[in-house]
Design a protein around this motif. Structure first.
Motif, PDB file in Angstrom:
ATOM      1  N   ALA A 280       0.840  -1.197   0.000  1.00  0.00           N
ATOM      2  CA  ALA A 280       0.000   0.000   0.000  1.00  0.00           C
ATOM      3  C   ALA A 280       0.873   1.244   0.000  1.00  0.00           C
ATOM      4  O   ALA A 280       1.998   1.239   0.512  1.00  0.00           O
ATOM      5  N   TYR A 281       0.331   2.301  -0.587  1.00  0.00           N
ATOM      6  CA  TYR A 281       1.025   3.587  -0.570  1.00  0.00           C
ATOM      7  C   TYR A 281      -0.008   4.699  -0.648  1.00  0.00           C
ATOM      8  O   TYR A 281      -0.879   4.696  -1.528  1.00  0.00           O
ATOM      9  N   LEU A 282       0.084   5.645   0.285  1.00  0.00           N
ATOM     10  CA  LEU A 282      -0.784   6.812   0.318  1.00  0.00           C
ATOM     11  C   LEU A 282       0.094   8.057   0.296  1.00  0.00           C
ATOM     12  O   LEU A 282       1.091   8.120   1.021  1.00  0.00           O
ATOM     13  N   GLN A 283      -0.279   9.041  -0.526  1.00  0.00           N
ATOM     14  CA  GLN A 283       0.486  10.287  -0.551  1.00  0.00           C
ATOM     15  C   GLN A 283      -0.406  11.461  -0.938  1.00  0.00           C
ATOM     16  O   GLN A 283      -1.287  11.332  -1.789  1.00  0.00           O
ATOM     17  N   TYR A 284      -0.149  12.596  -0.290  1.00  0.00           N
ATOM     18  CA  TYR A 284      -0.821  13.843  -0.623  1.00  0.00           C
ATOM     19  C   TYR A 284       0.226  14.838  -1.077  1.00  0.00           C
ATOM     20  O   TYR A 284       1.206  15.097  -0.369  1.00  0.00           O
ATOM     21  N   ARG A 285       0.042  15.404  -2.278  1.00  0.00           N
ATOM     22  CA  ARG A 285       0.980  16.387  -2.824  1.00  0.00           C
ATOM     23  C   ARG A 285       0.471  17.786  -2.508  1.00  0.00           C
ATOM     24  O   ARG A 285      -0.622  18.181  -2.908  1.00  0.00           O
ATOM     25  N   GLN A 286       1.308  18.525  -1.802  1.00  0.00           N
ATOM     26  CA  GLN A 286       0.890  19.841  -1.329  1.00  0.00           C
ATOM     27  C   GLN A 286       0.778  20.865  -2.459  1.00  0.00           C
ATOM     28  O   GLN A 286      -0.004  21.815  -2.377  1.00  0.00           O
ATOM     29  N   THR A 287       1.546  20.669  -3.529  1.00  0.00           N
ATOM     30  CA  THR A 287       1.541  21.647  -4.616  1.00  0.00           C
ATOM     31  C   THR A 287       0.176  21.812  -5.260  1.00  0.00           C
ATOM     32  O   THR A 287      -0.256  22.925  -5.546  1.00  0.00           O
ATOM     33  N   ASP A 288      -0.478  20.717  -5.521  1.00  0.00           N
ATOM     34  CA  ASP A 288      -1.731  20.775  -6.278  1.00  0.00           C
ATOM     35  C   ASP A 288      -2.888  20.033  -5.626  1.00  0.00           C
ATOM     36  O   ASP A 288      -3.942  19.855  -6.234  1.00  0.00           O
ATOM     37  N   GLY A 289      -2.708  19.604  -4.371  1.00  0.00           N
ATOM     38  CA  GLY A 289      -3.796  18.915  -3.686  1.00  0.00           C
ATOM     39  C   GLY A 289      -4.129  17.564  -4.272  1.00  0.00           C
ATOM     40  O   GLY A 289      -5.257  17.078  -4.115  1.00  0.00           O
ATOM     41  N   LEU A 290      -3.162  16.936  -4.929  1.00  0.00           N
ATOM     42  CA  LEU A 290      -3.406  15.641  -5.552  1.00  0.00           C
ATOM     43  C   LEU A 290      -3.145  14.520  -4.555  1.00  0.00           C
ATOM     44  O   LEU A 290      -2.079  14.445  -3.939  1.00  0.00           O
ATOM     45  N   ALA A 291      -4.117  13.635  -4.406  1.00  0.00           N
ATOM     46  CA  ALA A 291      -3.986  12.462  -3.549  1.00  0.00           C
ATOM     47  C   ALA A 291      -3.715  11.248  -4.424  1.00  0.00           C
ATOM     48  O   ALA A 291      -4.395  11.032  -5.433  1.00  0.00           O
ATOM     49  N   LEU A 292      -2.718  10.460  -4.052  1.00  0.00           N
ATOM     50  CA  LEU A 292      -2.336   9.264  -4.786  1.00  0.00           C
ATOM     51  C   LEU A 292      -2.458   8.055  -3.869  1.00  0.00           C
ATOM     52  O   LEU A 292      -1.929   8.069  -2.749  1.00  0.00           O
ATOM     53  N   VAL A 293      -3.152   7.022  -4.334  1.00  0.00           N
ATOM     54  CA  VAL A 293      -3.313   5.787  -3.572  1.00  0.00           C
ATOM     55  C   VAL A 293      -2.981   4.609  -4.463  1.00  0.00           C
ATOM     56  O   VAL A 293      -3.481   4.510  -5.587  1.00  0.00           O
ATOM     57  N   LEU A 294      -2.121   3.752  -3.988  1.00  0.00           N
ATOM     58  CA  LEU A 294      -1.780   2.518  -4.690  1.00  0.00           C
ATOM     59  C   LEU A 294      -1.992   1.360  -3.731  1.00  0.00           C
ATOM     60  O   LEU A 294      -1.414   1.338  -2.637  1.00  0.00           O
ATOM     61  N   LEU A 295      -2.835   0.403  -4.110  1.00  0.00           N
ATOM     62  CA  LEU A 295      -3.133  -0.759  -3.282  1.00  0.00           C
ATOM     63  C   LEU A 295      -2.954  -2.028  -4.104  1.00  0.00           C
ATOM     64  O   LEU A 295      -3.465  -2.123  -5.226  1.00  0.00           O
ATOM     65  N   SER A 296      -2.230  -2.990  -3.560  1.00  0.00           N
ATOM     66  CA  SER A 296      -2.004  -4.251  -4.265  1.00  0.00           C
ATOM     67  C   SER A 296      -2.144  -5.417  -3.296  1.00  0.00           C
ATOM     68  O   SER A 296      -1.717  -5.327  -2.139  1.00  0.00           O
ATOM     69  N   ASN A 297      -2.748  -6.512  -3.781  1.00  0.00           N
ATOM     70  CA  ASN A 297      -2.797  -7.716  -2.957  1.00  0.00           C
ATOM     71  C   ASN A 297      -1.772  -8.746  -3.436  1.00  0.00           C
ATOM     72  O   ASN A 297      -1.999  -9.950  -3.416  1.00  0.00           O
ATOM     73  N   ARG A 298      -0.635  -8.216  -3.876  1.00  0.00           N
ATOM     74  CA  ARG A 298       0.538  -9.030  -4.206  1.00  0.00           C
ATOM     75  C   ARG A 298       1.716  -8.498  -3.382  1.00  0.00           C
ATOM     76  O   ARG A 298       2.180  -7.378  -3.593  1.00  0.00           O
ATOM     77  N   GLY A 299       2.203  -9.300  -2.460  1.00  0.00           N
ATOM     78  CA  GLY A 299       3.259  -8.847  -1.569  1.00  0.00           C
ATOM     79  C   GLY A 299       4.580  -8.577  -2.245  1.00  0.00           C
ATOM     80  O   GLY A 299       5.461  -7.948  -1.668  1.00  0.00           O
ATOM     81  N   PHE A 300       4.713  -9.023  -3.493  1.00  0.00           N
ATOM     82  CA  PHE A 300       5.962  -8.825  -4.236  1.00  0.00           C
ATOM     83  C   PHE A 300       5.874  -7.655  -5.212  1.00  0.00           C
ATOM     84  O   PHE A 300       6.759  -7.472  -6.048  1.00  0.00           O
ATOM     85  N   THR A 301       4.822  -6.855  -5.125  1.00  0.00           N
ATOM     86  CA  THR A 301       4.654  -5.713  -6.029  1.00  0.00           C
ATOM     87  C   THR A 301       5.853  -4.768  -5.932  1.00  0.00           C
ATOM     88  O   THR A 301       6.226  -4.348  -4.829  1.00  0.00           O
ATOM     89  N   PRO A 302       6.489  -4.418  -7.055  1.00  0.00           N
ATOM     90  CA  PRO A 302       7.649  -3.504  -7.038  1.00  0.00           C
ATOM     91  C   PRO A 302       7.198  -2.066  -6.843  1.00  0.00           C
ATOM     92  O   PRO A 302       7.118  -1.276  -7.796  1.00  0.00           O
TER      93      PRO A 302
END
Length: 316
Positions: A280-302
């Motif tokens: 999992a990865y969650l991020q908020y970019r302060q420059t433009d208010g963009l929220a990014l979410v990446l979710l995977s049910n593969r533990g080996f995801t690069p």
């Protein structure tokens, strides 16, 4: 599952692969994934809500709020726990081996051993990533709100942030450990191994709930990021404190439950998670208010390679 959001709403999403290989269910935006250590940012917000309410002072001695509390922990504060600089040994494996059905009972059973252990470093001086530190924070919140951490997060974060399908991974009803995947509504199973040889992963994040037990959809995560940075979930003062790296000599990127990075030369805040069946990865970019979410049910995801590609695409 990748989702971009702004203003708390999805602006683009991509669902890839199979959510359940056994049932031939494709990935879908409404499905829920285990966030593992990305849960720490959610727990940190619950702490700052308690600060805003006058329930907690994160610079007061931990033992004011925690009962029982080892004598060796007298100089430790919640700020130390939130920034992984407490010096307390990470005994997560002992929690798993000695599980008693809930975190309070399990920590109580380990109390004599905990009391006998010296600190590994002076509080505030050394960064050492610790799931157990956040498990102690969960126990503090349970005692301050007089309710299980599942209910604390539901009442203080999930509901006010609009995380309509979020929950904490449920422990076995028997109070014992379970081996196998526990079926929960819309929750996908996790896999380890490799793409051509999947192995189902069996998570036990209920042992460290606030440190890694949140189960949520991508939209839940977008709603959370919006509520934290653009809503009124916590005060401006609490937000600024939470995102400030308190001990730069110990760690130059970790604030209070959040990792401080950069996007387009401006601060960006988030947290990664996973290793056993989920990434999992969650991020908020302060420059433009963009929220990014990446979710995977593969533990080996690069994760790093994927994030690099996503960032390049966003900047084009």
């Amino acid at each position: 599952m990748v989702m971009l959001g702004r203003g708390g709403r999805e602006i683009w999403s991509g669902a890839y692969g199979m959510a359940s290989v056994e049932l031939s269910v494709p990935s879908q935006p409404q499905l829920r994934y285990k966030l593992h250590s990305s849960s720490k940012s959610i727990l940190a917000v619950a702490v700052m809500r308690a600060v805003d309410q006058g329930r907690l002072d994160i610079d007061a001695p931990l033992c004011i709020y925690l009962d029982p509390c080892a004598q060796t922990w007298g100089a430790i504060t919640l700020r130390h726990l939130l920034s992984h600089t407490s010096g307390i040994a990470d005994i997560t494996n002992d929690m798993v081996d000695g599980w008693r059905g809930d975190i309070a009972s399990t920590i109580a059973a380990l109390y004599d051993d905990l009391s006998a252990r010296p600190l590994e470093s002076v509080p505030g001086e050394v960064f050492s990533y610790s799931n157990f530190g956040f498990t102690l924070i969960s126990l503090v919140l349970e005692q301050q709100y007089d309710m299980p951490i599942h209910d604390v997060l539901r009442v203080e974060v999930f509901e006010p942030a609009g995380m309509v399908s979020a929950s904490l991974e449920s422990p076995p009803e028997t109070g014992l450990m379970y081996d196998g995947h526990r079926i929960e509504p819309l929750a996908v199973p996790g896999y380890n191994g490799r793409p051509d040889h999947l192995q189902q992963a069996y998570s036990k994040m209920y042992v460290i709930p606030g440190a890694g037990g949140v189960v949520a959809s991508a939209q839940d995560c977008i709603s959370f990021l919006h509520a934290v940075f653009e809503g009124d979930l916590i005060s401006e003062a609490a937000l600024a404190d939470m995102l400030t790296v308190p001990f730069p000599d110990a760690s130059d990127v970790y604030a209070l439950g959040w990792v401080v990075g950069e996007a387009r030369g401006e601060p960006a805040y988030g947290h990664s998670g996973g290793n056993n069946g989920f990434i999992a990865y969650l991020q908020y970019r302060q420059t433009d208010g963009l929220a990014l979410v990446l979710l995977s049910n593969r533990g080996f995801t690069p994760l790093r390679d994927m994030l690099s590609d996503i960032r390049i695409a966003l900047d084009e």
